[in-house]
Design a protein around this motif. Structure first.
Motif, PDB file in Angstrom:
ATOM      1  N   GLU A   4       6.823   4.092  -6.173  1.00 23.36           N
ATOM      2  CA  GLU A   4       7.553   3.441  -5.074  1.00 23.36           C
ATOM      3  C   GLU A   4       6.878   3.722  -3.735  1.00 23.36           C
ATOM      4  O   GLU A   4       6.726   2.826  -2.895  1.00 23.36           O
ATOM      5  CB  GLU A   4       9.003   3.926  -5.048  1.00 23.36           C
ATOM      6  CG  GLU A   4       9.835   3.501  -6.248  1.00 23.36           C
ATOM      7  CD  GLU A   4      10.266   2.041  -6.178  1.00 23.36           C
ATOM      8  OE1 GLU A   4       9.895   1.359  -5.201  1.00 23.36           O
ATOM      9  OE2 GLU A   4      10.958   1.591  -7.110  1.00 23.36           O
ATOM     10  N   GLU A   5       6.484   4.979  -3.532  1.00 21.18           N
ATOM     11  CA  GLU A   5       5.810   5.331  -2.274  1.00 21.18           C
ATOM     12  C   GLU A   5       4.467   4.626  -2.173  1.00 21.18           C
ATOM     13  O   GLU A   5       4.050   4.223  -1.080  1.00 21.18           O
ATOM     14  CB  GLU A   5       5.616   6.842  -2.173  1.00 21.18           C
ATOM     15  CG  GLU A   5       5.044   7.265  -0.836  1.00 21.18           C
ATOM     16  CD  GLU A   5       4.906   8.768  -0.690  1.00 21.18           C
ATOM     17  OE1 GLU A   5       4.899   9.251   0.462  1.00 21.18           O
ATOM     18  OE2 GLU A   5       4.774   9.467  -1.721  1.00 21.18           O
ATOM     19  N   ALA A   6       3.791   4.459  -3.297  1.00 27.39           N
ATOM     20  CA  ALA A   6       2.503   3.764  -3.294  1.00 27.39           C
ATOM     21  C   ALA A   6       2.646   2.347  -2.751  1.00 27.39           C
ATOM     22  O   ALA A   6       1.810   1.878  -1.970  1.00 27.39           O
ATOM     23  CB  ALA A   6       1.918   3.738  -4.700  1.00 27.39           C
ATOM     24  N   LEU A   7       3.719   1.655  -3.142  1.00 29.67           N
ATOM     25  CA  LEU A   7       3.931   0.286  -2.679  1.00 29.67           C
ATOM     26  C   LEU A   7       4.180   0.232  -1.175  1.00 29.67           C
ATOM     27  O   LEU A   7       3.820  -0.743  -0.508  1.00 29.67           O
ATOM     28  CB  LEU A   7       5.110  -0.336  -3.432  1.00 29.67           C
ATOM     29  CG  LEU A   7       4.862  -0.612  -4.924  1.00 29.67           C
ATOM     30  CD1 LEU A   7       6.171  -0.971  -5.620  1.00 29.67           C
ATOM     31  CD2 LEU A   7       3.832  -1.720  -5.102  1.00 29.67           C
ATOM     32  N   ILE A   8       4.780   1.274  -0.639  1.00 29.30           N
ATOM     33  CA  ILE A   8       4.998   1.359   0.808  1.00 29.30           C
ATOM     34  C   ILE A   8       3.694   1.681   1.521  1.00 29.30           C
ATOM     35  O   ILE A   8       3.338   1.070   2.533  1.00 29.30           O
ATOM     36  CB  ILE A   8       6.068   2.427   1.135  1.00 29.30           C
ATOM     37  CG1 ILE A   8       7.425   2.011   0.544  1.00 29.30           C
ATOM     38  CG2 ILE A   8       6.172   2.641   2.639  1.00 29.30           C
ATOM     39  CD1 ILE A   8       8.479   3.097   0.624  1.00 29.30           C
ATOM     40  N   LEU A   9       2.955   2.660   0.981  1.00 29.90           N
ATOM     41  CA  LEU A   9       1.710   3.094   1.608  1.00 29.90           C
ATOM     42  C   LEU A   9       0.664   1.984   1.644  1.00 29.90           C
ATOM     43  O   LEU A   9      -0.150   1.925   2.572  1.00 29.90           O
ATOM     44  CB  LEU A   9       1.144   4.314   0.870  1.00 29.90           C
ATOM     45  CG  LEU A   9       1.866   5.629   1.111  1.00 29.90           C
ATOM     46  CD1 LEU A   9       1.337   6.714   0.181  1.00 29.90           C
ATOM     47  CD2 LEU A   9       1.712   6.066   2.573  1.00 29.90           C
ATOM     48  N   VAL A  10       0.675   1.108   0.652  1.00 31.89           N
ATOM     49  CA  VAL A  10      -0.288   0.011   0.643  1.00 31.89           C
ATOM     50  C   VAL A  10      -0.148  -0.829   1.911  1.00 31.89           C
ATOM     51  O   VAL A  10      -1.149  -1.254   2.503  1.00 31.89           O
ATOM     52  CB  VAL A  10      -0.098  -0.864  -0.616  1.00 31.89           C
ATOM     53  CG1 VAL A  10      -0.767  -2.216  -0.436  1.00 31.89           C
ATOM     54  CG2 VAL A  10      -0.679  -0.171  -1.835  1.00 31.89           C
ATOM     55  N   GLU A  11       1.091  -1.069   2.325  1.00 27.37           N
ATOM     56  CA  GLU A  11       1.317  -1.859   3.536  1.00 27.37           C
ATOM     57  C   GLU A  11       0.988  -1.070   4.797  1.00 27.37           C
ATOM     58  O   GLU A  11       0.540  -1.647   5.797  1.00 27.37           O
ATOM     59  CB  GLU A  11       2.767  -2.336   3.583  1.00 27.37           C
ATOM     60  CG  GLU A  11       3.148  -3.256   2.424  1.00 27.37           C
ATOM     61  CD  GLU A  11       2.339  -4.536   2.396  1.00 27.37           C
ATOM     62  OE1 GLU A  11       1.868  -4.984   3.460  1.00 27.37           O
ATOM     63  OE2 GLU A  11       2.153  -5.097   1.296  1.00 27.37           O
ATOM     64  N   GLU A  12       1.209   0.246   4.771  1.00 24.72           N
ATOM     65  CA  GLU A  12       0.959   1.066   5.960  1.00 24.72           C
ATOM     66  C   GLU A  12      -0.524   1.387   6.124  1.00 24.72           C
ATOM     67  O   GLU A  12      -1.069   1.300   7.227  1.00 24.72           O
ATOM     68  CB  GLU A  12       1.758   2.373   5.857  1.00 24.72           C
ATOM     69  CG  GLU A  12       3.263   2.177   5.925  1.00 24.72           C
ATOM     70  CD  GLU A  12       4.016   3.481   5.792  1.00 24.72           C
ATOM     71  OE1 GLU A  12       3.377   4.515   5.478  1.00 24.72           O
ATOM     72  OE2 GLU A  12       5.244   3.484   5.999  1.00 24.72           O
ATOM     73  N   VAL A  13      -1.179   1.771   5.041  1.00 27.91           N
ATOM     74  CA  VAL A  13      -2.569   2.221   5.092  1.00 27.91           C
ATOM     75  C   VAL A  13      -3.547   1.050   5.048  1.00 27.91           C
ATOM     76  O   VAL A  13      -4.625   1.106   5.616  1.00 27.91           O
ATOM     77  CB  VAL A  13      -2.859   3.187   3.917  1.00 27.91           C
ATOM     78  CG1 VAL A  13      -4.325   3.581   3.866  1.00 27.91           C
ATOM     79  CG2 VAL A  13      -1.973   4.420   4.017  1.00 27.91           C
ATOM     80  N   LYS A  14      -3.160  -0.035   4.371  1.00 26.96           N
ATOM     81  CA  LYS A  14      -4.016  -1.195   4.148  1.00 26.96           C
ATOM     82  C   LYS A  14      -5.358  -0.753   3.564  1.00 26.96           C
ATOM     83  O   LYS A  14      -6.418  -0.945   4.175  1.00 26.96           O
ATOM     84  CB  LYS A  14      -4.205  -1.996   5.440  1.00 26.96           C
ATOM     85  CG  LYS A  14      -2.879  -2.499   6.007  1.00 26.96           C
ATOM     86  CD  LYS A  14      -3.075  -3.446   7.155  1.00 26.96           C
ATOM     87  CE  LYS A  14      -1.749  -3.874   7.780  1.00 26.96           C
ATOM     88  NZ  LYS A  14      -0.794  -4.424   6.834  1.00 26.96           N
ATOM     89  N   PRO A  15      -5.326  -0.163   2.365  1.00 33.75           N
ATOM     90  CA  PRO A  15      -6.557   0.374   1.778  1.00 33.75           C
ATOM     91  C   PRO A  15      -7.532  -0.723   1.358  1.00 33.75           C
ATOM     92  O   PRO A  15      -7.152  -1.876   1.138  1.00 33.75           O
ATOM     93  CB  PRO A  15      -6.035   1.136   0.546  1.00 33.75           C
ATOM     94  CG  PRO A  15      -4.788   0.409   0.157  1.00 33.75           C
ATOM     95  CD  PRO A  15      -4.170  -0.014   1.468  1.00 33.75           C
ATOM     96  N   ASP A  16      -8.799  -0.323   1.234  1.00 35.04           N
ATOM     97  CA  ASP A  16      -9.811  -1.225   0.719  1.00 35.04           C
ATOM     98  C   ASP A  16      -9.827  -1.202  -0.806  1.00 35.04           C
ATOM     99  O   ASP A  16     -10.333  -2.135  -1.439  1.00 35.04           O
ATOM    100  CB  ASP A  16     -11.193  -0.818   1.243  1.00 35.04           C
ATOM    101  CG  ASP A  16     -11.260  -0.874   2.755  1.00 35.04           C
ATOM    102  OD1 ASP A  16     -11.028  -1.962   3.317  1.00 35.04           O
ATOM    103  OD2 ASP A  16     -11.519   0.169   3.386  1.00 35.04           O
ATOM    104  N   LEU A  17      -9.279  -0.126  -1.376  1.00 33.88           N
ATOM    105  CA  LEU A  17      -9.299   0.063  -2.822  1.00 33.88           C
ATOM    106  C   LEU A  17      -8.138   0.958  -3.225  1.00 33.88           C
ATOM    107  O   LEU A  17      -7.784   1.896  -2.501  1.00 33.88           O
ATOM    108  CB  LEU A  17     -10.617   0.729  -3.232  1.00 33.88           C
ATOM    109  CG  LEU A  17     -10.774   1.197  -4.677  1.00 33.88           C
ATOM    110  CD1 LEU A  17     -10.922  -0.004  -5.611  1.00 33.88           C
ATOM    111  CD2 LEU A  17     -11.979   2.122  -4.819  1.00 33.88           C
TER     112      LEU A  17
END
Length: 229
Positions: free
Chosen positions: A37-50
């Motif tokens: 669940e936290e990963a799905l939030i962090l994806v939007e916050e961090v905007k990772p390349d991978l």
């Protein structure tokens, strides 16, 4: 920091430490969590390349995280490399069909993982692995640290160079001042937001084309050649 941004989703702390060490040594900026669940939030916050994503994690499974990321418009093309102890062919096929770009089975060599991640980025986002970045008449030679605008040399300070590289790796994408601060400046917690504006002005002046770095009201800045006359 101008390194590529990696989101690591792994709930085995010792393994996460090992993976983080090797990716950071390879120049990545790593954000990590062990919770889906936290990963799905962090994806939007961090905007990772991978994203490096373990199949078996806390909360929702890695395979479900992958599925949800593929359903979102903002992350439909985000490179995802899955980790798992599952080695059966059916499991590998399921992971790839869910949307993973690659798949590596535990136990694995951390060096191989970094190499596989690099291969995924070269395939899915070639600009991040290129030696030269080109956009809107700009050309940046990453090996020589030289910049040209319509064939003419552009003189940049170190911070303006890092800013421009970040923009060239993400053309058209809008970044807030806070995002630029955290990505481009080491020790960003010591820097004020208005510092970003100062260096944006310097970058525009050096490029001789103020509209190339577009101000997006209430949002931030973007490298956008579409706005040029």
């Amino acid at each position: 920091m101008t390194g590529k941004r990696l989101l690591l989703v792994e709930d085995d702390r010792s393994l996460a430490d090992l993976i983080t060490f090797h990716f950071e040594r390879a120049g990545y900026h790593v954000t990590r969590t062990g919770d889906g669940e936290e990963a799905l939030i962090l994806v939007e916050e961090v905007k990772p390349d991978l994203v490096v994503l373990d199949w078996m994690i806390e909360g929702i499974s890695g395979i479900e995280v992958c599925r949800r990321l593929r359903r979102r418009n903002t992350t439909a093309n985000l490179p995802i490399l899955m980790l798992t102890a599952r080695g059966e062919e059916d499991d590998r096929v399921r992971g790839l069909e869910t949307g993973a770009d690659d798949y590596i089975t535990k136990p694995f060599s951390p060096k191989e993982l970094v190499a596989r991640a690099g291969a995924v980025l070269r395939r899915v986002r070639p600009a991040l692995a290129a030696e030269t970045l080109d956009y809107g008449g700009l050309e940046m030679d990453l090996a020589a640290h030289r910049v040209r605008r319509n064939g003419q040399p552009v003189q940049l300070g170190p911070t303006e160079y890092r800013l421009l590289r970040h923009f060239l790796e993400n053309p058209g994408r809008v970044f807030s001042r806070q995002q630029l601060l955290e990505t481009v400046w080491p020790h960003s917690e010591e820097i004020e937001l208005r510092t970003v504006d100062v260096h944006i002005r310097r970058l525009r002046l050096a490029l001789g084309e103020p509209d190339l770095v577009r101000t997006v009201r209430s949002a931030g800045y973007a490298l956008d050649a579409d706005g040029l006359a």
